[in-house]
Design a protein around this motif. Structure first.
Motif, short mmCIF file in Angstrom:
data_model
loop_
_atom_site.label_atom_id
_atom_site.label_comp_id
_atom_site.label_asym_id
_atom_site.label_seq_id
_atom_site.Cartn_x
_atom_site.Cartn_y
_atom_site.Cartn_z
N UNK A 56 -29.76 7.13 -41.27
CA UNK A 56 -30.22 7.96 -40.15
C UNK A 56 -31.37 7.40 -39.33
N UNK A 57 -32.20 6.81 -39.97
CA UNK A 57 -33.52 6.34 -39.06
C UNK A 57 -33.53 5.33 -38.37
N UNK A 58 -32.82 4.38 -39.03
CA UNK A 58 -32.64 2.90 -38.36
C UNK A 58 -31.26 2.58 -37.21
N UNK A 59 -30.42 3.47 -37.71
CA UNK A 59 -29.21 3.26 -36.71
C UNK A 59 -28.82 4.91 -36.09
N UNK A 60 -29.52 5.80 -36.43
CA UNK A 60 -29.36 7.43 -35.83
C UNK A 60 -28.03 7.58 -36.19
N UNK A 61 -27.40 7.58 -37.27
CA UNK A 61 -26.32 8.01 -37.90
C UNK A 61 -26.54 9.15 -38.75
N UNK A 62 -26.17 10.48 -38.00
CA UNK A 62 -26.61 11.66 -38.97
C UNK A 62 -25.59 12.11 -40.18
N UNK A 63 -25.84 11.68 -41.17
CA UNK A 63 -24.95 11.55 -42.30
C UNK A 63 -25.40 12.69 -43.31
N UNK A 64 -24.54 13.53 -43.86
CA UNK A 64 -24.98 14.29 -45.10
C UNK A 64 -24.10 13.97 -46.32
N UNK A 65 -23.79 12.61 -46.45
CA UNK A 65 -22.61 12.25 -47.35
C UNK A 65 -23.52 11.44 -48.65
N UNK A 66 -24.86 11.35 -48.75
CA UNK A 66 -25.57 10.49 -49.70
C UNK A 66 -25.04 11.07 -50.99
N UNK A 117 -23.49 12.38 -33.96
CA UNK A 117 -24.09 13.56 -33.97
C UNK A 117 -23.49 14.43 -34.99
N UNK A 118 -23.63 15.57 -34.62
CA UNK A 118 -22.85 16.87 -35.43
C UNK A 118 -21.43 16.35 -36.12
N UNK A 119 -20.72 15.97 -35.23
CA UNK A 119 -19.40 15.47 -35.60
C UNK A 119 -19.27 14.57 -36.94
N UNK A 120 -20.37 13.65 -36.69
CA UNK A 120 -20.38 12.66 -37.93
C UNK A 120 -20.95 13.35 -39.20
N UNK A 121 -21.83 14.20 -38.96
CA UNK A 121 -22.44 15.01 -40.02
C UNK A 121 -21.31 15.76 -40.72
N UNK A 122 -20.59 16.29 -40.13
CA UNK A 122 -19.38 17.25 -40.71
C UNK A 122 -18.42 16.33 -41.30
N UNK A 123 -18.15 15.19 -40.83
CA UNK A 123 -17.17 14.30 -41.46
C UNK A 123 -17.74 13.73 -42.59
N UNK A 124 -19.06 13.31 -42.56
CA UNK A 124 -19.60 12.66 -44.03
C UNK A 124 -19.65 13.90 -44.87
N UNK A 125 -20.21 15.21 -44.72
CA UNK A 125 -20.39 16.26 -45.65
C UNK A 125 -18.88 16.32 -46.12
N UNK A 126 -17.56 16.48 -45.31
CA UNK A 126 -16.33 16.49 -45.91
C UNK A 126 -16.14 15.27 -46.82
N UNK A 127 -16.62 14.25 -46.69
CA UNK A 127 -16.46 13.08 -47.21
C UNK A 127 -17.11 13.11 -48.82
N UNK A 128 -18.26 13.64 -49.05
CA UNK A 128 -19.10 14.10 -49.97
C UNK A 128 -18.19 15.26 -50.86
N UNK A 129 -17.81 16.00 -50.15
CA UNK A 129 -17.12 16.88 -50.89
C UNK A 129 -15.80 16.77 -51.52
N UNK A 130 -15.06 15.75 -50.77
CA UNK A 130 -13.74 15.13 -51.37
C UNK A 130 -14.17 14.24 -52.72
N UNK A 131 -15.31 13.58 -52.61
CA UNK A 131 -15.61 12.81 -53.78
C UNK A 131 -15.83 13.63 -54.89
N UNK A 239 -27.94 16.23 -50.87
CA UNK A 239 -27.97 15.64 -49.56
C UNK A 239 -28.93 16.08 -48.68
N UNK A 240 -29.12 17.29 -48.55
CA UNK A 240 -30.34 17.73 -47.75
C UNK A 240 -31.68 17.43 -48.29
N UNK A 241 -31.94 17.68 -49.56
CA UNK A 241 -33.00 17.31 -50.44
C UNK A 241 -33.63 16.02 -49.91
N UNK A 242 -32.64 14.95 -49.97
CA UNK A 242 -33.03 13.58 -49.53
C UNK A 242 -33.24 13.30 -48.02
#
Length: 317
Positions: A56-66, A117-131, A239-242
């Motif tokens: 997020x900080x170095x490439x600006x990708x809003x991710x919620x999948x960590x 932006x938000x679209x990437x965040x939703x996609x990575x959130x979906x990825x984390x839920x799939x895992x 993910x939000x905690x981190x």
């Protein structure tokens, strides 16, 4: 060259001094098992914060999948050490978790990192839920929603300390490399970076994969020191905690991430029995940071000792 040697030697002395102080505190009884657990939790938070901030900080990708990648590392260690309860198996499981997380990051990253932006965040959130759902429905391999218990403690605070040091050094050196500088240009201006010949999608995938690998390492450590892994430990709130650690410390600052992880780790220690109050304080802290210092505690600044030696040299002239 001489200045670089001085800087590296100074950092080595500071790291060894910190390690020695912690060791003395343990030997003298000032740091009991409770504080050791807190310290190891801070180490995991630093790693997860680094993985999040790198993306997020170095490439600006809003991710919620960590949290999903963290789950991969945790379950890889839990499953393999259950079959072969040895230290060699644990470190092998850490490597396996890192490789699986990297593969998953590539598979998901190639099609989704074109989003923003938000679209990437939703996609990575979906990825984390799939895992998480795959783990939850993993049958005997993952023990389903009940998770895996009685994981032996293959790590201690000393192992976590050196893993954090090594990962931090590797991340800093990567960011100073030509590839790392290309990644940072994407954060500043993606269109300009592409116009200068930077393969934006490739850089995003590389950073995403590295962030996933760091999170998998954190997951392996987490499984070892907690002793239990269940799918519910890797939800969106984790993910939000981190994400909070990365934002609070400063998006684009490795030093800020480490400081924020320590501050929030100590705060958690005093709020163990007040889970709801903890989230209120987190939320309040984020609101205050966004109002008075939207760039975070350190922004994009780093603790750079070379500046100190430069000033000292100029003062001696």
């Amino acid at each position: 060259m001489k200045k670089n040697l001085k800087v590296n030697a100074t950092w080595l002395i500071l790291i060894l001094a910190m390690f020695a102080l912690l060791k003395i505190a343990e030997v003298t009884g000032l740091m009991n098992m409770y504080y050791v657990q807190i310290l190891m939790g801070i180490g995991v938070s630093i790693l997860m914060g680094l993985g999040t901030n790198l993306v997020l900080g170095f490439t600006g990708q809003f991710t919620l999948g960590q949290a999903g990648f963290m789950a991969i590392g945790a379950y890889a260690s839990a499953i393999l050490t259950r079959q072969t309860p040895t230290y060699d198996a644990f470190y092998l499981s850490m490597l396996v978790g890192v490789l699986i997380a990297a593969l998953v990051a590539i598979v998901f990253g190639l099609p989704t990192l074109r989003l923003k932006g938000d679209y990437l965040a939703i996609a990575t959130l979906g990825m984390a839920e799939i895992i998480r759902k795959v783990i939850e429905n993993g049958g005997d391999l993952t023990n389903g929603p009940a998770g895996i218990t009685n994981i032996l403690p293959y790590t201690d605070w000393q192992v976590v300390f050196w893993i954090v040091v090594i990962v931090t050094i590797l991340v800093l050196n990567f960011l100073r490399s030509s590839i790392g500088r290309q990644a940072i240009t994407i954060r500043e201006d993606e269109i300009a970076a592409e116009a200068m010949g930077v393969n934006v999608t490739k850089m995003k995938v590389i950073i995403f994969v590295i962030g996933a690998m760091i999170s998998a390492i954190a997951g392996s450590i987490y499984a070892s020191y907690i002793g239990v892994v269940v799918p519910s430990n890797f939800r969106i709130m984790n993910s939000i905690d981190y994400l909070i650690i990365a934002v609070l410390g400063g998006l684009g600052s490795i030093t800020g991430t480490i400081i924020a992880a320590f501050v929030l780790g100590i705060l958690n220690m005093y709020l163990q029995n007040f889970a709801e109050l903890r989230m209120i304080i987190y939320s309040l802290a984020l609101v205050l940071v966004m109002l008075f210092r939207p760039e975070g505690l350190l922004g994009t600044k780093e603790l750079v000792l070379s500046k100190f030696f430069s000033k000292k040299k100029e003062a001696g002239k």
